[in-house]
Design a protein around this motif. Structure first.
Motif, PDB file in Angstrom:
ATOM      1  N   SER A  84       0.818  -1.218   0.000  1.00 45.53           N
ATOM      2  CA  SER A  84       0.000   0.000   0.000  1.00 45.53           C
ATOM      3  C   SER A  84       0.847   1.261   0.000  1.00 45.53           C
ATOM      4  CB  SER A  84      -0.915   0.027   1.226  1.00 45.53           C
ATOM      5  OG  SER A  84      -1.722   1.207   1.208  1.00 45.53           O
ATOM      6  N   THR A 239      -3.096  -0.876  -2.875  1.00 49.25           N
ATOM      7  CA  THR A 239      -3.976   0.283  -2.736  1.00 49.25           C
ATOM      8  C   THR A 239      -3.148   1.553  -2.889  1.00 49.25           C
ATOM      9  OG1 THR A 239      -3.717   0.281  -0.312  1.00 49.25           O
ATOM     10  CG2 THR A 239      -5.629  -0.870  -1.212  1.00 49.25           C
ATOM     11  N   ASP A 245       1.085   5.671  -8.190  1.00 51.65           N
ATOM     12  CA  ASP A 245       0.670   4.330  -7.756  1.00 51.65           C
ATOM     13  C   ASP A 245       0.191   3.465  -8.918  1.00 51.65           C
ATOM     14  OD1 ASP A 245       1.032   4.788  -4.927  1.00 51.65           O
ATOM     15  OD2 ASP A 245      -0.764   6.038  -4.998  1.00 51.65           O
ATOM     16  N   LEU A 249      -0.681  -0.566  -8.993  1.00 54.15           N
ATOM     17  CA  LEU A 249      -2.083  -0.979  -9.059  1.00 54.15           C
ATOM     18  C   LEU A 249      -2.318  -1.923 -10.239  1.00 54.15           C
ATOM     19  CD1 LEU A 249      -3.824   2.452  -8.318  1.00 54.15           C
ATOM     20  CD2 LEU A 249      -3.700   0.487  -6.773  1.00 54.15           C
ATOM     21  N   GLY A 255      -5.958  -4.395  -7.771  1.00 52.96           N
ATOM     22  CA  GLY A 255      -5.517  -3.020  -7.560  1.00 52.96           C
ATOM     23  C   GLY A 255      -6.709  -2.149  -7.236  1.00 52.96           C
ATOM     24  N   ALA A 257      -8.156   1.560  -5.946  1.00 49.76           N
ATOM     25  CA  ALA A 257      -7.884   2.990  -5.799  1.00 49.76           C
ATOM     26  C   ALA A 257      -8.725   3.529  -4.644  1.00 49.76           C
ATOM     27  CB  ALA A 257      -8.226   3.719  -7.093  1.00 49.76           C
ATOM     28  N   ALA A 268      -7.186   1.224 -12.051  1.00 48.82           N
ATOM     29  CA  ALA A 268      -7.349   0.190 -11.031  1.00 48.82           C
ATOM     30  C   ALA A 268      -8.418  -0.828 -11.414  1.00 48.82           C
ATOM     31  CB  ALA A 268      -7.699   0.844  -9.698  1.00 48.82           C
ATOM     32  N   TRP A 271     -12.397   0.463  -6.878  1.00 50.88           N
ATOM     33  CA  TRP A 271     -12.169   1.658  -6.072  1.00 50.88           C
ATOM     34  C   TRP A 271     -12.942   1.608  -4.768  1.00 50.88           C
ATOM     35  CZ3 TRP A 271     -14.030   2.088 -11.233  1.00 50.88           C
ATOM     36  CH2 TRP A 271     -15.418   2.033 -11.342  1.00 50.88           C
TER      37      TRP A 271
END
Length: 294
Positions: A84, A239, A245, A249, A255, A257, A268, A271
């Protein structure tokens, strides 16, 4: 096959689900099944025999926003490794912006941070520029900032503790600084930390950094390294919220978000826009009775 797990407003769920199913069917992506996630929590699960992931996410987003979503090509399982981001993901602040407040230049630095997180600026150049602006700031500002400005995101402790209890390795990887990330990781229970290091001489920040930069490429590399240690079939969760990122991801099995910038959100598999970080546990199908409260 696509599996979509979704948490949305319950009062309009049935109506929105009917509309979403109709639109998906019209696009040639019929929903074969829609039921509550087997762990018996708030998430519903949609199974589509086929479909374009980006297109399915777009339809579900339009009908259910704000929502929490995970889209996968298989029934989600508990990941073996969790990597993360820290700032605005595991904690509710951007450390460098809050540190800049002690130097009286928060607005100036926050503007650069925002542009970097949106993907408008080269991350390393933007980082070095912001750090240079902190030259001569007293080192004691770091401790004061940690004590008064830095707090875990809601659900962060429970998310990390529960995943660890399920045998998942936890890694905090950030473009921020070890001076913040190390105590945050200890507080939240992360087992490894990868971060940048502010240079300090004579009790004051020099405006420089020590060692190589932790950027988007490093974040992805850390994820792949941790997965390789566990074997080729290891599942992973990542995350994050910003443009730096995105490679991480995209490389993760899941992955997600978290309250993310548009570019990160689009890249991602899903989410978290509605709930706190424990929504991830719901999307993974971990019953609340098995959550380890932080």
């Amino acid at each position: 096959m696509l599996i979509a797990r979704l948490i949305a407003e319950t009062s309009t769920l049935a109506t929105n689900l009917d509309r979403a199913r109709a639109e998906l069917a019209a696009k040639g992506w019929p929903v074969a099944m829609a039921e509550t996630v087997r762990s018996g929590m708030d998430a519903i699960e949609l199974e589509l025999p086929h479909g374009d992931p980006a297109g399915v996410r777009e339809v579900l987003d339009r009908h259910f926003a704000p929502s929490d979503l995970l889209l996968s090509d298989h029934e989600p399982v508990i990941p073996r490794v969790f990597v993360s981001d820290m700032d605005s993901t595991m904690i509710s602040a951007e450390c460098i912006d809050e540190l800049a407040d002690f130097a009286g230049i928060k607005d100036q630095i926050a503007e650069i941070t925002e542009r970097a997180m949106q993907g408008e600026l080269d991350f390393e150049s933007a980082l070095r520029e912001r750090v240079r602006l902190l030259a001569a700031l007293d080192e004691s500002a770091i401790g004061e900032c940690l004590a008064t400005r830095i707090a875990p995101m809601p659900g962060a402790k429970t998310l990390v503790a529960t995943l660890k209890a399920k045998g998942c390795r936890t890694v905090l990887v950030t473009g921020g600084f070890h001076q913040f990330a190390d105590p945050v990781a200890e507080q939240l229970g992360f087992e490894r930390v990868v971060a940048n290091t502010l240079e300090v001489t004579g009790g004051k920040l020099t405006g420089g950094l020590i060692g190589p930069i932790t950027d988007s490429a490093v974040k992805k590399a850390v994820l792949l390294e941790e997965m390789a240690k566990l074997g080729g079939n290891a599942t992973s969760l990542a995350t994050g919220d910003g443009a730096n990122d995105i490679p991480m991801l995209e490389a993760a099995t899941y992955g997600l978000a978290y309250r993310a910038k548009p570019k990160a959100r689009a890249a991602a598999d899903g989410w978290i826009d509605r709930g706190d970080l424990t929504a991830i546990l719901e999307l993974l199908g971990i019953p609340r009775s098995e959550w380890v409260r932080g």
